[in-house]
Design an enzyme around this catalytic site. Structure first.
Site, PDB file in Angstrom:
ATOM      1  N   LYS A  88     -31.065  21.919 -17.691  1.00 16.10           N
ATOM      2  CA  LYS A  88     -31.236  22.320 -19.088  1.00 16.10           C
ATOM      3  C   LYS A  88     -32.190  21.371 -19.829  1.00 16.10           C
ATOM      4  O   LYS A  88     -32.627  21.641 -20.933  1.00 16.10           O
ATOM      5  CB  LYS A  88     -29.889  22.377 -19.801  1.00 16.10           C
ATOM      6  CG  LYS A  88     -28.962  23.484 -19.249  1.00 16.10           C
ATOM      7  CD  LYS A  88     -27.620  23.481 -19.958  1.00 16.10           C
ATOM      8  CE  LYS A  88     -26.607  24.436 -19.347  1.00 16.10           C
ATOM      9  NZ  LYS A  88     -26.825  25.850 -19.712  1.00 16.10           N
ATOM     10  N   HIS A 102     -23.687  34.582 -12.311  1.00 20.22           N
ATOM     11  CA  HIS A 102     -24.137  33.831 -13.491  1.00 20.22           C
ATOM     12  C   HIS A 102     -24.996  32.631 -13.159  1.00 20.22           C
ATOM     13  O   HIS A 102     -25.356  31.867 -14.060  1.00 20.22           O
ATOM     14  CB  HIS A 102     -22.950  33.338 -14.312  1.00 20.22           C
ATOM     15  CG  HIS A 102     -22.136  34.422 -14.925  1.00 20.22           C
ATOM     16  ND1 HIS A 102     -22.376  34.904 -16.195  1.00 20.22           N
ATOM     17  CD2 HIS A 102     -21.092  35.116 -14.445  1.00 20.22           C
ATOM     18  CE1 HIS A 102     -21.487  35.847 -16.468  1.00 20.22           C
ATOM     19  NE2 HIS A 102     -20.700  36.003 -15.421  1.00 20.22           N
ATOM     20  N   LYS A 139     -27.709  33.345 -30.312  1.00 19.31           N
ATOM     21  CA  LYS A 139     -26.984  33.030 -31.554  1.00 19.31           C
ATOM     22  C   LYS A 139     -27.913  32.347 -32.550  1.00 19.31           C
ATOM     23  O   LYS A 139     -27.912  32.662 -33.757  1.00 19.31           O
ATOM     24  CB  LYS A 139     -25.792  32.104 -31.250  1.00 19.31           C
ATOM     25  CG  LYS A 139     -24.724  32.776 -30.400  1.00 19.31           C
ATOM     26  CD  LYS A 139     -23.769  31.780 -29.733  1.00 19.31           C
ATOM     27  CE  LYS A 139     -23.030  32.488 -28.593  1.00 19.31           C
ATOM     28  NZ  LYS A 139     -22.270  31.566 -27.729  1.00 19.31           N
ATOM     29  N   THR A 194     -27.024  32.120 -23.937  1.00 20.55           N
ATOM     30  CA  THR A 194     -26.527  32.971 -25.018  1.00 20.55           C
ATOM     31  C   THR A 194     -26.604  32.212 -26.343  1.00 20.55           C
ATOM     32  O   THR A 194     -26.716  32.829 -27.400  1.00 20.55           O
ATOM     33  CB  THR A 194     -25.070  33.418 -24.761  1.00 20.55           C
ATOM     34  OG1 THR A 194     -24.315  32.290 -24.314  1.00 20.55           O
ATOM     35  CG2 THR A 194     -25.008  34.514 -23.723  1.00 20.55           C
ATOM     36  N   LYS A 204     -25.500  22.637 -25.907  1.00 17.83           N
ATOM     37  CA  LYS A 204     -25.134  23.312 -24.658  1.00 17.83           C
ATOM     38  C   LYS A 204     -24.570  22.247 -23.721  1.00 17.83           C
ATOM     39  O   LYS A 204     -24.659  21.056 -24.004  1.00 17.83           O
ATOM     40  CB  LYS A 204     -26.357  23.984 -24.020  1.00 17.83           C
ATOM     41  CG  LYS A 204     -27.578  23.061 -23.915  1.00 17.83           C
ATOM     42  CD  LYS A 204     -28.811  23.786 -23.377  1.00 17.83           C
ATOM     43  CE  LYS A 204     -29.549  24.594 -24.415  1.00 17.83           C
ATOM     44  NZ  LYS A 204     -29.505  26.011 -24.172  1.00 17.83           N
ATOM     45  N   ARG A 205     -23.989  22.668 -22.590  1.00 13.76           N
ATOM     46  CA  ARG A 205     -23.550  21.690 -21.599  1.00 13.76           C
ATOM     47  C   ARG A 205     -24.715  20.790 -21.212  1.00 13.76           C
ATOM     48  O   ARG A 205     -25.878  21.221 -21.215  1.00 13.76           O
ATOM     49  CB  ARG A 205     -23.008  22.418 -20.363  1.00 13.76           C
ATOM     50  CG  ARG A 205     -21.647  23.039 -20.564  1.00 13.76           C
ATOM     51  CD  ARG A 205     -20.594  22.003 -20.868  1.00 13.76           C
ATOM     52  NE  ARG A 205     -20.278  21.232 -19.683  1.00 13.76           N
ATOM     53  CZ  ARG A 205     -19.127  21.292 -19.021  1.00 13.76           C
ATOM     54  NH1 ARG A 205     -18.156  22.085 -19.454  1.00 13.76           N
ATOM     55  NH2 ARG A 205     -18.908  20.553 -17.957  1.00 13.76           N
TER      56      ARG A 205
HETATM   57  C1  26W Z   1     -17.494  26.426  -9.467  1.00 19.04           C
HETATM   58  C2  26W Z   1     -18.223  25.634 -10.487  1.00 19.04           C
HETATM   59  C3  26W Z   1     -18.897  26.554 -11.408  1.00 19.04           C
HETATM   60  C4  26W Z   1     -18.252  26.958 -12.545  1.00 19.04           C
HETATM   61  C5  26W Z   1     -18.867  27.813 -13.408  1.00 19.04           C
HETATM   62  C6  26W Z   1     -20.163  27.001 -11.137  1.00 19.04           C
HETATM   63  C7  26W Z   1     -20.779  27.848 -11.997  1.00 19.04           C
HETATM   64  C8  26W Z   1     -20.132  28.256 -13.140  1.00 19.04           C
HETATM   65  C9  26W Z   1     -20.775  29.212 -14.090  1.00 19.04           C
HETATM   66  C10 26W Z   1     -21.291  30.391 -13.329  1.00 19.04           C
HETATM   67  C11 26W Z   1     -21.818  28.531 -14.890  1.00 19.04           C
HETATM   68  C12 26W Z   1     -22.159  29.288 -16.142  1.00 19.04           C
HETATM   69  O1  26W Z   1     -21.474  29.212 -17.135  1.00 19.04           O
HETATM   70  N1  26W Z   1     -23.285  30.006 -16.106  1.00 19.04           N
HETATM   71  C13 26W Z   1     -23.866  30.488 -17.326  1.00 19.04           C
HETATM   72  O2  26W Z   1     -23.460  31.813 -17.591  1.00 19.04           O
HETATM   73  C14 26W Z   1     -23.939  32.261 -18.840  1.00 19.04           C
HETATM   74  C15 26W Z   1     -23.365  33.621 -19.093  1.00 19.04           C
HETATM   75  O3  26W Z   1     -23.918  34.545 -18.221  1.00 19.04           O
HETATM   76  C16 26W Z   1     -25.453  32.259 -18.862  1.00 19.04           C
HETATM   77  O4  26W Z   1     -25.888  32.625 -20.142  1.00 19.04           O
HETATM   78  C17 26W Z   1     -25.990  30.877 -18.515  1.00 19.04           C
HETATM   79  O5  26W Z   1     -27.401  30.913 -18.402  1.00 19.04           O
HETATM   80  C18 26W Z   1     -25.376  30.411 -17.215  1.00 19.04           C
HETATM   81  O6  26W Z   1     -25.763  29.078 -16.943  1.00 19.04           O
END
Ligand code: 26W
Length: 889
Positions: free
Chosen positions: A633, A436, A739, A735, A627-628
């Site tokens: 971003k 992701h 929406k 995503t 969004k975050r």
């Molecule tokens: C370990 C810290 C950490 C935690 C979570 C690193 C990375 C993440 C996720 C992978 C971040 C995340 O939420 N990525 C998002 O995933 C969505 C679903 O696929 C995408 O639509 C977003 O673009 C992407 O940033």
């Protein structure tokens, strides 16, 4: 065997009793299994069309919690109570009354909103249980197991009612009890067991799998505290613990019979099983119990009910009596606290790895419990663990469960006595991995030293997997040091660390990215060398969203309009939305479409006033970035453009400026200083702009606190413009972009993630694209002084940055925003400066487009009409076919 199932015999009656932790529950099993519920709408057929078609009564539109001001008593007084004679309504009404009395222990007179919610949820849950139990009896040919550290599900009541076809029935049943459905819906806390995109995607996928009939389990952690509550103190983000379980969770079934032991630490011994065959056995120093809690996931029209199984960590012993009796009352529960810490809180960062031991404990805890559970189920059903790949497909949601590779190997080797080759075959034909993010700081690696201490047996297995993997390179004549270093599962460059992405890649059958661009970049960058070894392994699966929540539930007005225009088939087949294209210039249709938007904007304006005290005009353009908060971003790009616009309005106050409301929502990771400063800047700019009489309502800026799934449901249908402005190549998919476009917001965006595919679907004339593409970003990043040059060439940008740096927005602390402006001037890793002028151009084009309402609505309607492909049903069908090899009915 360090990990054994503690109990196998399920005690059904006990399992099915609703748990309300923290409060003694008075359970009357007779009432809980009220025979009347069987004659509910489940058996009486679906009144889906009526549910969607009948206009909601005044004041009962979907509400957000802050909007729910009417107390139960007031709601009762406002409504005439007319008892119904309709069977389904009577049955549900009586079931709710019984739950209220016998489970919650309240009368209608003393019940609070939250009690009504719990009673309603419990009554609906009974209707789900029948389908659930029926599903348990059948053994499907193949099940999908979705392992995710996050499930950002939000509220479940509307979802459950809608998918069961019981919205109107519930509304009437509650009305007869003098209670307003909207109020009850507003009393449900959000299950915020996720940070953002990845967690919400998991929730959409669970709903879609149930809706299209894929037999699936979601596996995750039952965090006591989900994502923190955000508030603002003078514009600074403050975090407070979130307490969704404070009054129990009426949707869940505690399953103490499904409990597993999870080991940590200790040592590994070797013994000779037979000549030349050595068995290694792990002796953990510590064990923790993982106890299952199941949340049913009802699919559309109630056909399939899947399970979201969340693990709660418990200590082997609740108290050390020896210590307690010796007077050490705190020490006596220390062990318990340490064990329970594993499922205490969700890690609140989705942008960089915390790298802490507790996080690794969480990852192993839920992965091990899930694998033990599914292997046990498989062996019980099929007898032989070797056939696991034929009957189970496991999806690893990012690398968080990547420890599944050595853990499944360990279970197969130690508990089932498989040979290494057989175990590797089973593992690599069952596991699949979704990536992701390609941001380096978010790619997980764990120090070898920590892994050896916490999971010594797994580290041995990883070494062996890696040894074989590197050996194979040598055999293929690819043994140069640079190649081996690049494909190795161990990174030796900054201390020795296990690369979880490489481990997941190597141990999986298929690896996927989440948008076409992202998948291409996976092949070209992070996984380039591994990809060259197995070119078939990486596949693309563009993300999707569930239309049940993000269109039908969040926007019932627009859904009603679509159904009235196209027929109810559109509820089952989103492709039919395409029919709306023909109405994009039909004045009557356009008027209704615009009226739906207007209604939602008025409602959002009230939310904005309630939560921020700012008055906004619903006829202004609502420009939304939700969004975050993360530098990539580029919320900062939006804020800097706001400052530039503010300056432009101030310098030409009599010009005919297009009125705009800039709406922000999102949380920053508590330790992400720069992101928190961006929030503070937005707040300070908002204060200056909103109070400036020269601006006179033509520009308003609001930052809505505590962005959540529920708040998203209130904002998205009210948005005119969707900001998707990440640096190209950095947003894996997005995503929220889907929406917002589905609900008819026009996108202003870069050629990043799924924006590219959205443009392909809605048509380039219906989206505003600006800025560098991914190749342009790469080229520009290589230029020396690109930021300095970009600022030099853009007087508008320079002036906006000067204004921020001068302390104009922070007179009490003039240098407050220097860390932001200095970074833009000297580093600008996210190329904000390079994209600024083109962003400004796109925004002014948007102003002009807004002033041509016919053209605007035509584009908006084309967006709604052409987004069907982004349904997560489509994503799930693609996974089923190309990754999981699950046959769909
Ligand atoms: C370990 C810290 C950490 C935690 C979570 C690193 C990375 C993440 C996720 C992978 C971040 C995340 O939420 N990525 C998002 O995933 C969505 C679903 O696929 C995408 O639509 C977003 O673009 C992407 O940033």
């Amino acid at each position: 065997m360090p990990q054994t199932r503690l109990h196998t015999a399920a005690t059904r009656s006990q399992d099915h009793q609703p748990r309300t932790p923290g409060r003694p529950s008075r359970i009357n099993p007779e009432a809980a299994t009220d025979a009347q519920r069987r004659s509910g709408a489940l058996n009486g057929g679906f009144d889906v069309l009526n549910e969607i078609l009948s206009p909601p009564a005044a004041g009962v539109e979907k509400t957000d919690d802050a909007l729910v001001t009417a107390g139960t008593a007031a709601a009762r007084a406002a409504r005439p109570v007319v008892p119904s004679t309709g069977d389904a309504v009577v049955d549900l009404r009586e079931a709710i009354r019984a739950k209220l009395a016998y489970v919650i222990g309240r009368t209608p007179e003393t019940a609070r909103e939250r009690d009504w919610f719990a009673a309603t949820a419990l009554a609906l849950r009974d209707r789900i249980v029948d389908a659930c139990l029926a599903a348990e009896k059948q053994v499907p040919n193949k099940r999908v197991y979705y392992l995710s550290l996050e499930f950002l599900i939000g509220r479940l009541l509307s979802d459950a009612m809608n998918n069961l076809g019981l919205v109107e029935t519930t509304r009437k049943a509650l009305a007869e009890l003098g209670v307003d459905l909207g109020t009850v819906e507003g009393a449900e806390p959000d299950a915020a067991l996720g940070n953002g995109g990845l967690g919400r995607l998991a929730a959409c996928f669970m709903e879609s799998m149930a809706s299209i009939g894929i037999p699936a389990y979601g596996y995750g952690i039952r965090y006591d505290h989900g994502l923190f509550r955000q508030s603002f103190e003078d514009g600074w983000q403050r975090e407070a613990p979130e307490t969704w379980l404070a009054e129990g969770n009426p949707w869940e079934f505690a399953r103490p019979a499904a409990t597993y032991r999870i080991g940590f630490g200790g040592h590994v011994t070797m013994s000779m099983v037979s000549e030349g065959v050595i068995r290694r056995t792990w002796h953990p120093a510590e064990t923790v119990r993982a106890v299952a809690h199941d949340v049913p996931v009802v699919g559309w029209r109630g056909k399939t009910v899947n399970t979201l199984r969340l693990w709660k960590a418990e200590a082997e012993a609740p108290v050390d009596l020896g210590q307690f009796n010796g007077g050490d009352h705190v020490g006596a529960v220390a062990n318990r606290m340490r064990a329970e810490a594993i499922s205490r809180v969700l890690y609140p960062s989705d942008s960089s790895t915390a790298g802490q031991e507790l996080r690794l404990r969480q990852e192993y805890f839920f992965t091990s419990a899930s694998l033990q559970d599914l292997v046990l189920r498989h062996v019980a059903e099929r007898g032989d663990v070797r056939s696991l790949p034929d009957h189970a497909a496991i999806q690893l949601n990012d690398t968080h469960p990547a420890i599944a590779v050595p853990e499944l190997m360990r279970i197969l080797l130690e508990d089932h006595g498989l040979t290494w080759e057989d175990a590797w075959h089973v593992t690599t034909n069952t596991l699949n991995y979704t990536n992701h993010t390609l941001l380096p700081e978010a790619l997980e690696t764990w120090p070898v030293e920590l892994m050896e201490r916490l999971l010594p047996r797994h580290m041995q297995i990883i070494y062996l997997i890696n040894w074989m993997h590197l050996e194979a390179q040598g055999k293929d004549g690819k043994s140069d040091a640079a190649h081996l270093a690049s494909v190795s599962l161990i990174d030796e460059s900054h201390g020795r660390r296990v690369r979880m992405g490489h481990l997941a890649f190597h141990g999986s059958r298929r690896v996927n990215g989440v948008s076409a661009l992202h998948t291409e970049l996976m092949r070209e960058t992070v996984f380039a060398d591994l990809h060259a070894l197995e070119p078939e392994k990486i596949v693309n699966k563009t993300n999707g969203i569930t239309f049940r929540r993000w269109l039908h539930n969040a926007n019932p007005g627009l859904t009603r309009l679509a159904v009235e225009t196209l027929g109810e088939g559109v509820l089952d087949n989103p492709e039919l939305l395409r029919g709306l294209d023909a109405y994009a210039e039909d004045p009557a249709f356009v008027a209704r479409y615009a009226a739906v938007r207007r209604g939602r904007k008025e409602a959002l304006a009230e939310v904005i006033y309630d939560r921020t005290g700012v008055t906004v005009d619903p006829s202004a353009l609502f420009d939304v970035q939700i969004k975050r908060i993360h530098e990539y971003k580029r919320q900062l790009l939006n804020v800097v453009e706001t400052v530039a616009l503010y300056q432009a309005i101030k310098s030409e106050p009599h010009k005919d400026w297009t009125p705009r409301v800039k709406i922000f929502g999102g949380k920053a990771a508590p330790s992400y200083t720069q992101a928190k400063l961006i929030i503070k800047l937005a707040a300070d700019v908002a204060r200056a702009v909103n109070d400036d009489p020269d601006v006179a309502d033509r520009l308003k800026v609001v930052f809505l606190p505590n962005y959540s799934v529920s708040l998203a449901e209130a904002i998205i249908p009210a948005a005119d413009l969707s900001e998707q402005i990440s640096t190209a190549g950095m947003e894996a998919s997005g995503t929220g972009n889907m929406k917002l476009a589905l609900n008819g917001a026009l996108t202003v965006g870069t050629l990043d993630g799924a924006n590219i595919e959205i443009r392909d679907h809605v048509g380039p004339e219906n989206i505003f694209i600006f800025g560098l593409d991914a190749a342009g970003v790469r080229a520009r990043s290589a230029e020396p002084h690109y930021a300095r040059d970009a600022i030099w060439n853009s007087p508008r940008l320079a002036a906006a940055l000067d204004m921020i740096a001068s302390g104009r927005f922070s007179p009490e602390e003039p240098n407050r925003f220097r860390p932001l402006t200095d970074d833009l001037r000297h580093r600008d890793q996210y190329l904000l400066t390079c994209d600024f002028d083109d962003y400004w151009r796109a925004q002014r084009e948007i102003d002009a487009a807004w002033n041509d309402p016919k053209g605007w609505w035509k584009r908006a309607i084309h967006n709604t009409a052409r987004m069907a492909w982004f349904s997560s049903d489509r994503s799930m069908r693609e996974y089923a076919e190309e990754i999981w090899r699950v046959k769909l009915a």
